[in-house]
Design an enzyme around this catalytic site. Structure first.
Site, short mmCIF file in Angstrom:
data_model
loop_
_atom_site.label_atom_id
_atom_site.label_comp_id
_atom_site.label_asym_id
_atom_site.label_seq_id
_atom_site.Cartn_x
_atom_site.Cartn_y
_atom_site.Cartn_z
N TYR A 1 37.04 10.14 -8.53
CA TYR A 1 38.25 10.43 -7.79
C TYR A 1 38.15 11.76 -7.06
O TYR A 1 37.21 12.52 -7.25
CB TYR A 1 39.47 10.40 -8.72
CG TYR A 1 39.66 11.60 -9.63
CD1 TYR A 1 38.83 11.82 -10.73
CD2 TYR A 1 40.66 12.53 -9.38
CE1 TYR A 1 39.01 12.93 -11.55
CE2 TYR A 1 40.84 13.65 -10.20
CZ TYR A 1 40.01 13.83 -11.29
OH TYR A 1 40.18 14.92 -12.10
N LYS B 1 33.21 14.05 -10.47
CA LYS B 1 34.66 13.99 -10.67
C LYS B 1 35.00 12.56 -11.12
O LYS B 1 35.44 11.72 -10.33
CB LYS B 1 35.39 14.40 -9.38
CG LYS B 1 36.79 14.97 -9.63
CD LYS B 1 37.29 15.75 -8.44
CE LYS B 1 38.77 16.08 -8.51
NZ LYS B 1 39.21 16.83 -9.68
N GLU C 1 34.73 26.13 -17.52
CA GLU C 1 35.88 26.02 -16.60
C GLU C 1 37.12 25.73 -17.41
O GLU C 1 37.11 25.81 -18.63
CB GLU C 1 35.61 24.92 -15.57
CG GLU C 1 35.38 23.54 -16.19
CD GLU C 1 35.13 22.45 -15.17
OE1 GLU C 1 35.51 22.59 -14.00
OE2 GLU C 1 34.54 21.42 -15.56
N LEU D 1 32.90 21.29 -12.72
CA LEU D 1 33.20 20.66 -11.44
C LEU D 1 33.06 21.72 -10.33
O LEU D 1 33.62 22.81 -10.46
CB LEU D 1 34.63 20.11 -11.44
CG LEU D 1 34.93 19.31 -10.17
CD1 LEU D 1 34.35 17.91 -10.28
CD2 LEU D 1 36.41 19.25 -9.89
N1 PDD Z 1 41.40 18.93 -10.82
N2 PDD Z 1 37.58 21.60 -12.80
C1 PDD Z 1 38.16 20.47 -13.20
C2 PDD Z 1 37.73 19.85 -14.48
C3 PDD Z 1 39.18 19.89 -12.41
O1 PDD Z 1 39.76 18.73 -12.81
C4 PDD Z 1 39.60 20.54 -11.22
C5 PDD Z 1 40.68 20.00 -10.34
C6 PDD Z 1 38.96 21.73 -10.85
C7 PDD Z 1 39.31 22.46 -9.57
O2 PDD Z 1 38.74 21.84 -8.44
P1 PDD Z 1 39.46 21.91 -7.02
O3 PDD Z 1 39.60 23.35 -6.68
O4 PDD Z 1 38.52 21.22 -6.11
O5 PDD Z 1 40.80 21.23 -7.14
C8 PDD Z 1 37.95 22.23 -11.66
C9 PDD Z 1 42.36 18.26 -10.00
C10 PDD Z 1 43.33 19.15 -9.32
C11 PDD Z 1 42.99 17.14 -10.81
O6 PDD Z 1 42.24 16.51 -11.56
O7 PDD Z 1 44.19 16.86 -10.66
#
Ligand code: PDD
Length: 285
Positions: A31, A146, A179, A203
């Protein structure tokens, strides 16, 4: 709410997916989450590039070209009311009789996109900062994908909620920071912004990239390197970043104050640069 499912736009209440969908049965899919400001997708090409990386990681052919994705994204933005939205893109390996191995011959993937209102953090949380807890990072070794199979992240995030906190910060091998359960984490020490390296254990955040670009552009000392558990607990400031939360200060960790227990000077700067950058990008896109 209008969604996109396998080539069609429809109300979310009409959207149906088979119970044999491999996303439902195995969590076999990937996703993306893309913020939309003033009806413009933020960093779309970076998100679509990361989607390609995730699809490659699970050996699933991208069902759409970049042009097709851009059309779908823009059409869905237009069909939904909020000025600021976040788009959720979800691709699974499709519907087939249950068997762990990939369907052979391959079946059509399921492609689902929805839009939700983007609710950035409330002003009082920006002023106070938020609390976080730590936990062992017990996820698999491909956290750079992801993947929709998010059970570890779900359980880890719930630890934070159970403790009345906003996020769970993950520590791998009782040794180093990776993270957050759904965010990237930065550590500030003696005026330097520290970020863990993008590898298979986290991620590669799009917001993370923006923050490092802003640090570079504004001459903020920064280093990308492994951050030890000791350094995490000894931080002057901690920042959390994600597409939906943008950038927030973590002011308490496991019940103990981080620095002064208030958002610090690094947060103030980065937050301001981020807002300016967003406005500039939206004006010139
Ligand atoms: N999640 N790490 C993880 C495990 C994440 O699920 C996310 C973001 C991030 C931050 O990535 P980005 O800056 O590209 O949003 C880091 C999204 C927001 C979600 O799952 O809803």
């Amino acid at each position: 709410m209008t969604i996109y499912l396998n080539g069609q736009y429809m109300p979310v209440t009409e959207a149906k997916v088979s119970v044999l969908d491999r996303g439902f049965i195995f969590g076999d899919g990937v996703y993306e989450v893309i913020p939309v400001y003033s009806r413009r997708a933020f960093r779309l090409s970076d998100h679509l590039q990361r989607l390609q990386h995730s699809l490659d990681g699970i050996r699933l052919t991208n069902p759409h070209s970049l042009t097709e994705w851009t059309e779908i994204v823009n059409e869905l933005i237009a069909r939904n009311a909020p000025e600021d939205q976040y788009l959720y893109l979800h691709i699974t390996r499709g519907t087939a009789m249950r068997d762990h191995a990939f369907p052979n011959p391959a079946v059509a993937p399921t492609v689902f996109v929805m839009s939700n209102p983007l609710l950035t953090p409330a002003p009082e949380l920006l002023t106070s900062g938020v609390n976080a807890v730590t936990a062992q990072d017990n996820r698999w070794l491909r956290c750079d994908i992801k993947a929709i199979s998010l059970l570890p992240n779900v359980l880890l995030r719930q630890l934070a909620v159970d403790a009345g906190c906003a996020e769970t910060i993950l520590i791998r091998d009782d040794d180093f920071l990776t993270e957050g359960a759904a965010s990237n984490i930065f550590v500030v020490k003696n005026g330097t912004l520290l970020a863990p390296p993008k590898d298979n254990l986290m991620l590669p955040g799009i917001t993370y990239d923006v923050i490092l670009e802003l640090a570079e552009a504004h001459g903020i000392p920064h280093q990308v390197r492994k951050i030890t558990k000791a350094e995490l607990f000894d931080a002057d400031e901690l920042l959390l970043t994600s597409s939906t939360r943008e950038v927030m200060a973590i002011t308490r960790l496991d019940g103990k104050q981080v620095g002064t227990a208030l958002p610090g000077p690094m947060f103030e700067k980065i937050y301001q640069y981020y807002q300016e950058f967003k406005r500039d990008v939206m004006r010139t896109q």
